[in-house]
Design an enzyme around this catalytic site. Structure first.
Site, PDB file in Angstrom:
ATOM      1  N   LYS A 114     -21.050 -15.038  23.182  1.00 44.16           N
ATOM      2  CA  LYS A 114     -19.732 -15.610  23.709  1.00 44.16           C
ATOM      3  C   LYS A 114     -19.312 -17.133  23.174  1.00 44.16           C
ATOM      4  O   LYS A 114     -20.503 -17.719  22.869  1.00 44.16           O
ATOM      5  CB  LYS A 114     -19.741 -15.730  25.237  1.00 44.16           C
ATOM      6  CG  LYS A 114     -18.551 -16.800  25.859  1.00 44.16           C
ATOM      7  CD  LYS A 114     -17.735 -15.965  26.764  1.00 44.16           C
ATOM      8  CE  LYS A 114     -16.396 -16.652  27.331  1.00 44.16           C
ATOM      9  NZ  LYS A 114     -15.234 -16.213  26.849  1.00 44.16           N
ATOM     10  N   SER A 128     -17.821 -10.860  20.541  1.00 46.39           N
ATOM     11  CA  SER A 128     -18.063 -12.029  21.286  1.00 46.39           C
ATOM     12  C   SER A 128     -17.118 -12.003  22.575  1.00 46.39           C
ATOM     13  O   SER A 128     -15.944 -11.780  22.499  1.00 46.39           O
ATOM     14  CB  SER A 128     -17.615 -13.165  20.172  1.00 46.39           C
ATOM     15  OG  SER A 128     -17.548 -14.737  20.889  1.00 46.39           O
ATOM     16  N   ASN A 161     -14.675 -18.820  15.569  1.00 48.50           N
ATOM     17  CA  ASN A 161     -13.409 -18.314  16.268  1.00 48.50           C
ATOM     18  C   ASN A 161     -12.240 -19.054  16.073  1.00 48.50           C
ATOM     19  O   ASN A 161     -11.897 -20.252  16.545  1.00 48.50           O
ATOM     20  CB  ASN A 161     -13.878 -18.345  17.814  1.00 48.50           C
ATOM     21  CG  ASN A 161     -12.733 -17.637  18.629  1.00 48.50           C
ATOM     22  OD1 ASN A 161     -11.443 -17.387  18.163  1.00 48.50           O
ATOM     23  ND2 ASN A 161     -12.870 -17.526  19.976  1.00 48.50           N
ATOM     24  N   CYS A 175      -8.699 -17.439  18.866  1.00 50.79           N
ATOM     25  CA  CYS A 175      -8.536 -17.044  20.516  1.00 50.79           C
ATOM     26  C   CYS A 175      -7.110 -17.360  21.066  1.00 50.79           C
ATOM     27  O   CYS A 175      -6.604 -18.572  20.731  1.00 50.79           O
ATOM     28  CB  CYS A 175      -9.409 -17.908  21.436  1.00 50.79           C
ATOM     29  SG  CYS A 175      -9.147 -17.752  23.249  1.00 50.79           S
ATOM     30  N   GLY A 193     -10.877  -1.912  19.924  1.00 57.02           N
ATOM     31  CA  GLY A 193     -10.873  -0.713  20.873  1.00 57.02           C
ATOM     32  C   GLY A 193     -11.980   0.246  20.678  1.00 57.02           C
ATOM     33  O   GLY A 193     -11.702   1.300  20.886  1.00 57.02           O
ATOM     34  N   ASN A 226     -20.964 -17.291  18.182  1.00 54.20           N
ATOM     35  CA  ASN A 226     -19.653 -17.512  17.960  1.00 54.20           C
ATOM     36  C   ASN A 226     -19.268 -18.816  18.478  1.00 54.20           C
ATOM     37  O   ASN A 226     -19.692 -19.253  19.368  1.00 54.20           O
ATOM     38  CB  ASN A 226     -19.050 -16.503  18.831  1.00 54.20           C
ATOM     39  CG  ASN A 226     -17.258 -16.562  18.623  1.00 54.20           C
ATOM     40  OD1 ASN A 226     -16.603 -17.491  19.124  1.00 54.20           O
ATOM     41  ND2 ASN A 226     -16.589 -15.615  17.907  1.00 54.20           N
ATOM     42  N   LYS A 281     -13.641 -15.402  12.081  1.00 57.09           N
ATOM     43  CA  LYS A 281     -13.151 -14.165  12.912  1.00 57.09           C
ATOM     44  C   LYS A 281     -11.528 -14.344  12.962  1.00 57.09           C
ATOM     45  O   LYS A 281     -10.811 -15.535  13.482  1.00 57.09           O
ATOM     46  CB  LYS A 281     -13.504 -14.362  14.353  1.00 57.09           C
ATOM     47  CG  LYS A 281     -13.110 -13.191  15.174  1.00 57.09           C
ATOM     48  CD  LYS A 281     -13.841 -12.878  16.520  1.00 57.09           C
ATOM     49  CE  LYS A 281     -13.334 -11.822  17.402  1.00 57.09           C
ATOM     50  NZ  LYS A 281     -14.123 -11.345  18.524  1.00 57.09           N
ATOM     51  N   ILE A 331     -10.407  -7.034  14.547  1.00 56.22           N
ATOM     52  CA  ILE A 331      -9.613  -7.971  15.000  1.00 56.22           C
ATOM     53  C   ILE A 331      -9.807  -8.923  16.294  1.00 56.22           C
ATOM     54  O   ILE A 331     -10.531  -8.179  17.032  1.00 56.22           O
ATOM     55  CB  ILE A 331      -8.158  -7.326  15.110  1.00 56.22           C
ATOM     56  CG1 ILE A 331      -8.311  -6.148  16.206  1.00 56.22           C
ATOM     57  CG2 ILE A 331      -7.675  -6.949  14.026  1.00 56.22           C
ATOM     58  CD1 ILE A 331      -6.710  -5.740  16.628  1.00 56.22           C
TER      59      ILE A 331
END
Lengths: 261, 300
Positions: free
Chosen positions: B44, B20, B126, B129, B243, B98, B164, B190
């Site tokens: 998003k 997201s 979410n 953030c 990553g 999300n 999340k 993560i």
């Protein structure tokens, strides 16, 4: 056309201290517009993000694009070592470009400050098709006597240099040159540092003439997805539904009245 | 070879999703990749009303990764449902939305509206953030708060919910268990790690928000560790991210216990990354004669 490619460097030279001039062989040249940019990716994997660099000149017949950039950090430092035959990883062509047709038959300022000068070259070339060359007034702001790209620009318009140290042309910035030379215009195209663009926005608003300014911001994706490179807008943006437009896709060129800078 | 994976009763053609915030609503990247090839597009974060996000600069590069503090700029749920969901419906891929908010009521409002949209397979909540002061992370860093919001959302959600999780906690297993006990159908982790970069030449913060969320290949070992810990702490499925650049990275997460994986910041570096990971996972399965992807999940 938007594509990520590995292209070939045709040539590269340093044309002023820390300023490099690179020609790249790529079929992206076929669709490139003045004011558009490329994202250039360092090969060193510790530096992941693209470096947005404006297109300086296009040679469609040779499928070649020219970028002129300043070493600003690790990524551009890496690019400066590339030579003929090396590969360069690019994503392009990106952004909207300058609206050339707005200049049809009009008297124009092309204002470039420092590393904002390069996109003025392809723009000046393109403007020659829509207005007489004597109408194309290119005001180029440099630090000192290293007036890179000046000879190239002189082929496509009347060039008025301004230098911070007064060594060439008018001492001062691009608007000082306009005053000193007694110039006027009906349309402005500009690229350069933010204080210069703010001053040009005010200048244009006072005279009620359009100014198309090319903005810069740190970017991550370059294609409008990450929302990293936004600029505040006067009206609610049609895509974001808030007062933010994406510089990479809605710009980088905006009519100065549309943005709050 | 069967690359399917199932999360909370929803079957995905392959385990590759978009993280997201890194893929918009798919439109921008549809010029580069065939969205039909993806397991899911995770959109998003969207709130009940449009959010303007943070001032710029919003992004900065760091060694092997990046920091961002976009501040969840989004056009609001109504625009997402009128413009973005119809766009994604054209493709044969799952849609996961999300959801973000500043209060529990904000989240519930969005979740209820999405309940009317059967094309949305799952909701990702979410609560992690790091770049928005109110709400969001406040729900994701305390187990009791996480429990509360998960329960409230679960009461109103028609689709299965994925919580999340934030990595900016002392004990990820505790947070994973809290979400599970409150009724979460799945977990994803993560989110980004809170970081900071200072421009020593200008003597200022590289990001206007001062801190930003770090992502990119540099955080991968931390993410693999946390996915492993979370997956071993709960019975519900875990979606792993952090990553991932290649299929090899994705397989690490799957072996650590992830039922699916998401590609995030690497979309910015390589817009073809998602589809390349799909192809790479298939090549890996062929090379090691793996018949079912599910045989790899948590296999270490």
């Amino acid at each position: 056309m938007k594509q990520k490619q590995t292209a070939m460097v045709v040539s590269q030279q340093e044309i002023a201290p820390m300023i490099y001039d690179m020609w790249i062989e790529t079929d992206l040249a076929k669709t490139a517009l003045p004011g558009q940019f490329l994202c250039v990716y360092p090969k060193d994997r510790s530096t992941l993000l693209p470096r947005p660099i404006s297109i300086c000149e296009v040679r469609q017949d040779q499928a070649a694009l020219r970028i002129v950039y300043r070493i600003a950090g690790q990524g551009t430092e890496e690019f400066s070592h590339y030579g003929k035959g090396d590969t360069v990883r690019i994503l392009g062509t990106l952004g909207n470009g300058f609206p050339v047709e707005q200049a049809a038959g009009k008297k124009i300022f092309l204002m470039g400050g420092g590393i904002g000068i390069p996109p003025m070259l392809q723009l000046a070339k393109a403007l020659n098709k829509v207005t007489a060359q004597e109408n194309i007034q290119i005001i180029a702001g440099y630090r000192d006597c290293r007036t890179f790209l000046r000879e190239d620009l002189e082929r496509y318009g009347r060039v008025f240099p301004a230098t911070e140290d007064g060594s060439v042309g008018v001492k001062g910035n691009v608007l000082d040159a306009v005053t000193a030379e007694g110039l006027d215009a009906e349309v402005i195209y500009a690229c350069g540092p933010m204080p210069m663009l703010r001053a040009i926005k005010r200048y244009a608003e006072e005279r009620d003439i359009p100014a198309y300014i090319s903005l810069e911001e740190h970017m991550a994706c370059g294609v409008g997805a990450c929302l990293g490179c936004v600029v505040k807008t006067k009206e609610i943006d049609r895509h974001s539904h808030v007062h933010n437009a994406r510089i990479c896709t809605d710009g980088p060129v905006f009519e100065a009245r549309e943005v709050d800078i | 070879m069967n690359t399917q994976t199932t999360i909370a009763g929803v079957t995905f053609k392959n385990p590759v999703m978009t993280a997201s915030g890194t893929f918009g609503s798919g439109m921008e990247y549809s010029e580069f990749v065939d969205l039909n090839q993806l397991g899911a597009v995770v959109t998003k974060g969207v709130a009940n009303v449009p959010w303007p996000g943070n001032p710029t600069p919003r992004v900065a590069e760091v060694y092997g990764g990046m920091l961002n503090a976009i501040g969840l700029q989004n056009p609001g749920i109504d625009v997402l449902m009128e413009r973005d969901i119809p766009f994604l419906k054209q493709y044969d891929t799952r849609i996961i939305v999300n959801v973000c908010g500043k209060t529990v009521e904000d989240y519930v409002e969005v979740v209820e509206k999405l309940g009317d949209e059967p094309a949305v397979s799952m909701l990702e909540i979410n609560v992690s953030c790091p770049n928005v002061k109110e709400g969001a992370i406040a729900f994701g860093q305390r187990a009791d708060a996480l429990c509360h919001i998960t329960q409230e959302i679960k009461k109103h959600a028609k689709q299965p919910i994925i919580m999340k999780l934030s990595p900016n906690v002392t004990d990820i297993a505790e947070m994973a268990k809290a979400a599970e006990s409150a009724g979460a159908d799945a977990l994803s982790l993560i989110n980004t790690l809170t970081g900071m970069k200072i421009d020593i030449h200008k003597r200022c913060f590289a990001i206007a928000n001062k801190t930003g969320g770090m992502s990119g290949p540099a955080i991968k070992p931390i993410a693999v560790r946390m996915v492993y810990q979370a997956a071993h702490a709960v019975q519900i499925p875990v979606i792993g991210m952090g990553g991932i650049a290649t299929a090899e990275d994705a397989i690490e997460f799957i072996l650590a216990g992830a039922s699916a994986v998401s590609i995030g910041a690497m979309n910015f570096v390589n817009p073809y990354a998602t589809v390349e990971v799909v192809r790479g996972i298939e090549a890996y399965m062929e090379r090691y004669h793996v018949e079912k992807l599910t045989d790899l999940i948590g296999a270490v």
